[in-house]
Design a protein around this motif. Structure first.
Motif, PDB file in Angstrom:
ATOM      1  N   PHE A  42       0.852  -1.191   0.000  1.00 56.39           N
ATOM      2  CA  PHE A  42       0.000   0.000   0.000  1.00 56.39           C
ATOM      3  C   PHE A  42       0.885   1.237   0.000  1.00 56.39           C
ATOM      4  O   PHE A  42       1.798   1.346   0.823  1.00 56.39           O
ATOM      5  CB  PHE A  42      -0.892   0.017   1.243  1.00 56.39           C
ATOM      6  CG  PHE A  42      -1.918  -1.074   1.261  1.00 56.39           C
ATOM      7  CD1 PHE A  42      -3.241  -0.785   0.971  1.00 56.39           C
ATOM      8  CD2 PHE A  42      -1.570  -2.381   1.553  1.00 56.39           C
ATOM      9  CE1 PHE A  42      -4.200  -1.782   0.976  1.00 56.39           C
ATOM     10  CE2 PHE A  42      -2.528  -3.390   1.565  1.00 56.39           C
ATOM     11  CZ  PHE A  42      -3.840  -3.092   1.269  1.00 56.39           C
ATOM     12  N   ASP A  43       0.624   2.162  -0.920  1.00 58.34           N
ATOM     13  CA  ASP A  43       1.416   3.382  -0.980  1.00 58.34           C
ATOM     14  C   ASP A  43       0.667   4.448  -1.770  1.00 58.34           C
ATOM     15  O   ASP A  43      -0.156   4.121  -2.620  1.00 58.34           O
ATOM     16  CB  ASP A  43       2.776   3.111  -1.630  1.00 58.34           C
ATOM     17  CG  ASP A  43       3.846   4.093  -1.196  1.00 58.34           C
ATOM     18  OD1 ASP A  43       3.614   5.314  -1.316  1.00 58.34           O
ATOM     19  OD2 ASP A  43       4.907   3.647  -0.736  1.00 58.34           O
ATOM     20  N   LEU A  44       0.987   5.695  -1.479  1.00 58.84           N
ATOM     21  CA  LEU A  44       0.447   6.817  -2.245  1.00 58.84           C
ATOM     22  C   LEU A  44       1.282   7.079  -3.504  1.00 58.84           C
ATOM     23  O   LEU A  44       0.826   7.742  -4.420  1.00 58.84           O
ATOM     24  CB  LEU A  44       0.430   8.092  -1.394  1.00 58.84           C
ATOM     25  CG  LEU A  44      -0.592   8.140  -0.275  1.00 58.84           C
ATOM     26  CD1 LEU A  44      -0.313   9.324   0.650  1.00 58.84           C
ATOM     27  CD2 LEU A  44      -1.995   8.242  -0.840  1.00 58.84           C
ATOM     28  N   TRP A  45       2.517   6.579  -3.523  1.00 59.46           N
ATOM     29  CA  TRP A  45       3.450   6.754  -4.638  1.00 59.46           C
ATOM     30  C   TRP A  45       3.644   8.231  -4.980  1.00 59.46           C
ATOM     31  O   TRP A  45       3.653   8.615  -6.127  1.00 59.46           O
ATOM     32  CB  TRP A  45       3.013   5.960  -5.857  1.00 59.46           C
ATOM     33  CG  TRP A  45       2.798   4.520  -5.559  1.00 59.46           C
ATOM     34  CD1 TRP A  45       1.593   3.882  -5.526  1.00 59.46           C
ATOM     35  CD2 TRP A  45       3.781   3.538  -5.222  1.00 59.46           C
ATOM     36  NE1 TRP A  45       1.770   2.562  -5.190  1.00 59.46           N
ATOM     37  CE2 TRP A  45       3.106   2.320  -4.997  1.00 59.46           C
ATOM     38  CE3 TRP A  45       5.155   3.566  -5.086  1.00 59.46           C
ATOM     39  CZ2 TRP A  45       3.769   1.139  -4.646  1.00 59.46           C
ATOM     40  CZ3 TRP A  45       5.815   2.384  -4.732  1.00 59.46           C
ATOM     41  CH2 TRP A  45       5.128   1.205  -4.530  1.00 59.46           C
ATOM     42  N   ASN A  54      10.666   8.126  -4.624  1.00 58.65           N
ATOM     43  CA  ASN A  54       9.613   7.121  -4.491  1.00 58.65           C
ATOM     44  C   ASN A  54       9.266   6.677  -5.917  1.00 58.65           C
ATOM     45  O   ASN A  54       8.328   7.185  -6.519  1.00 58.65           O
ATOM     46  CB  ASN A  54       8.410   7.734  -3.768  1.00 58.65           C
ATOM     47  CG  ASN A  54       7.428   6.695  -3.292  1.00 58.65           C
ATOM     48  OD1 ASN A  54       7.522   5.522  -3.631  1.00 58.65           O
ATOM     49  ND2 ASN A  54       6.461   7.119  -2.513  1.00 58.65           N
ATOM     50  N   GLY A  56       7.978   4.090  -7.567  1.00 61.20           N
ATOM     51  CA  GLY A  56       6.749   3.465  -8.026  1.00 61.20           C
ATOM     52  C   GLY A  56       6.783   1.951  -8.119  1.00 61.20           C
ATOM     53  O   GLY A  56       7.825   1.317  -7.945  1.00 61.20           O
ATOM     54  N   PRO A  57       5.624   1.370  -8.405  1.00 63.93           N
ATOM     55  CA  PRO A  57       5.465  -0.090  -8.401  1.00 63.93           C
ATOM     56  C   PRO A  57       6.346  -0.827  -9.406  1.00 63.93           C
ATOM     57  O   PRO A  57       6.829  -1.917  -9.104  1.00 63.93           O
ATOM     58  CB  PRO A  57       3.990  -0.299  -8.735  1.00 63.93           C
ATOM     59  CG  PRO A  57       3.319   0.980  -8.426  1.00 63.93           C
ATOM     60  CD  PRO A  57       4.346   2.050  -8.610  1.00 63.93           C
ATOM     61  N   PHE A  75      -0.236  -4.269  -5.668  1.00 68.12           N
ATOM     62  CA  PHE A  75      -0.038  -2.911  -5.182  1.00 68.12           C
ATOM     63  C   PHE A  75      -1.388  -2.221  -5.123  1.00 68.12           C
ATOM     64  O   PHE A  75      -2.167  -2.282  -6.071  1.00 68.12           O
ATOM     65  CB  PHE A  75       0.902  -2.129  -6.093  1.00 68.12           C
ATOM     66  CG  PHE A  75       2.315  -2.621  -6.038  1.00 68.12           C
ATOM     67  CD1 PHE A  75       3.072  -2.494  -4.884  1.00 68.12           C
ATOM     68  CD2 PHE A  75       2.894  -3.210  -7.146  1.00 68.12           C
ATOM     69  CE1 PHE A  75       4.373  -2.947  -4.830  1.00 68.12           C
ATOM     70  CE2 PHE A  75       4.199  -3.667  -7.106  1.00 68.12           C
ATOM     71  CZ  PHE A  75       4.935  -3.536  -5.947  1.00 68.12           C
ATOM     72  N   ASP A  77      -2.952   1.445  -4.552  1.00 63.62           N
ATOM     73  CA  ASP A  77      -2.629   2.872  -4.539  1.00 63.62           C
ATOM     74  C   ASP A  77      -3.663   3.651  -3.734  1.00 63.62           C
ATOM     75  O   ASP A  77      -4.853   3.375  -3.831  1.00 63.62           O
ATOM     76  CB  ASP A  77      -2.617   3.432  -5.964  1.00 63.62           C
ATOM     77  CG  ASP A  77      -1.611   2.737  -6.864  1.00 63.62           C
ATOM     78  OD1 ASP A  77      -0.681   2.103  -6.333  1.00 63.62           O
ATOM     79  OD2 ASP A  77      -1.756   2.835  -8.088  1.00 63.62           O
ATOM     80  N   GLY A  78      -3.189   4.618  -2.954  1.00 63.48           N
ATOM     81  CA  GLY A  78      -4.100   5.506  -2.250  1.00 63.48           C
ATOM     82  C   GLY A  78      -3.774   5.636  -0.779  1.00 63.48           C
ATOM     83  O   GLY A  78      -2.825   5.063  -0.265  1.00 63.48           O
ATOM     84  N   SER A  80      -3.845   4.893   2.868  1.00 62.04           N
ATOM     85  CA  SER A  80      -4.038   3.628   3.582  1.00 62.04           C
ATOM     86  C   SER A  80      -5.163   3.685   4.617  1.00 62.04           C
ATOM     87  O   SER A  80      -5.718   2.652   4.973  1.00 62.04           O
ATOM     88  CB  SER A  80      -2.742   3.169   4.238  1.00 62.04           C
ATOM     89  OG  SER A  80      -2.304   4.106   5.203  1.00 62.04           O
ATOM     90  N   THR A  83      -7.755   2.696   2.032  1.00 62.65           N
ATOM     91  CA  THR A  83      -7.549   1.471   1.254  1.00 62.65           C
ATOM     92  C   THR A  83      -7.433   0.215   2.115  1.00 62.65           C
ATOM     93  O   THR A  83      -7.897  -0.843   1.704  1.00 62.65           O
ATOM     94  CB  THR A  83      -6.305   1.594   0.348  1.00 62.65           C
ATOM     95  OG1 THR A  83      -5.164   1.893   1.158  1.00 62.65           O
ATOM     96  CG2 THR A  83      -6.499   2.676  -0.705  1.00 62.65           C
TER      97      THR A  83
END
Length: 91
Positions: A42-45, A54, A56-57, A75, A77-78, A80, A83
């Motif tokens: 989980f990440d905002l990237w 950062n 990315g995936p 992955f 996105d958003g 947490s 999400t």
């Protein structure tokens, strides 16, 4: 990181959930010991988050491939705070 390696040697890891993946370093440590586990990241990237790259995936996926990762990789996105409850199906 030593703790993750010791954990994997004593417990068979089937699923791993990480909040704040960034460059995937922790995922790679686990993948080196449990390359068939299912990973959920989980990440905002956000680019350049707090002055740190950062990427990315796709970058994280390529890093995991260096450890012959064979598990499922998902992955999400958003934010947490939103999400994770959706992922766990909490209401």
């Amino acid at each position: 990181m030593k703790e993750e390696i010791l954990l994997c040697k004593n417990i068979k890891i089937g699923n791993y959930l990480e909040i704040g993946v960034r460059r995937g370093r922790s995922m790679c440590v686990l993948a080196s010991q449990a390359n068939e586990a299912n990973f959920y990241g989980f990440d905002l990237w956000i680019k350049n988050y707090t002055g740190s790259e950062n990427p990315g995936p796709d970058f994280v996926r390529s890093e995991l491939n260096k450890f012959n990762f064979k598990g499922n990789l998902n992955f999400i996105d958003g934010d947490s705070k939103k999400t994770i409850p959706n992922f766990l199906d909490f209401e």
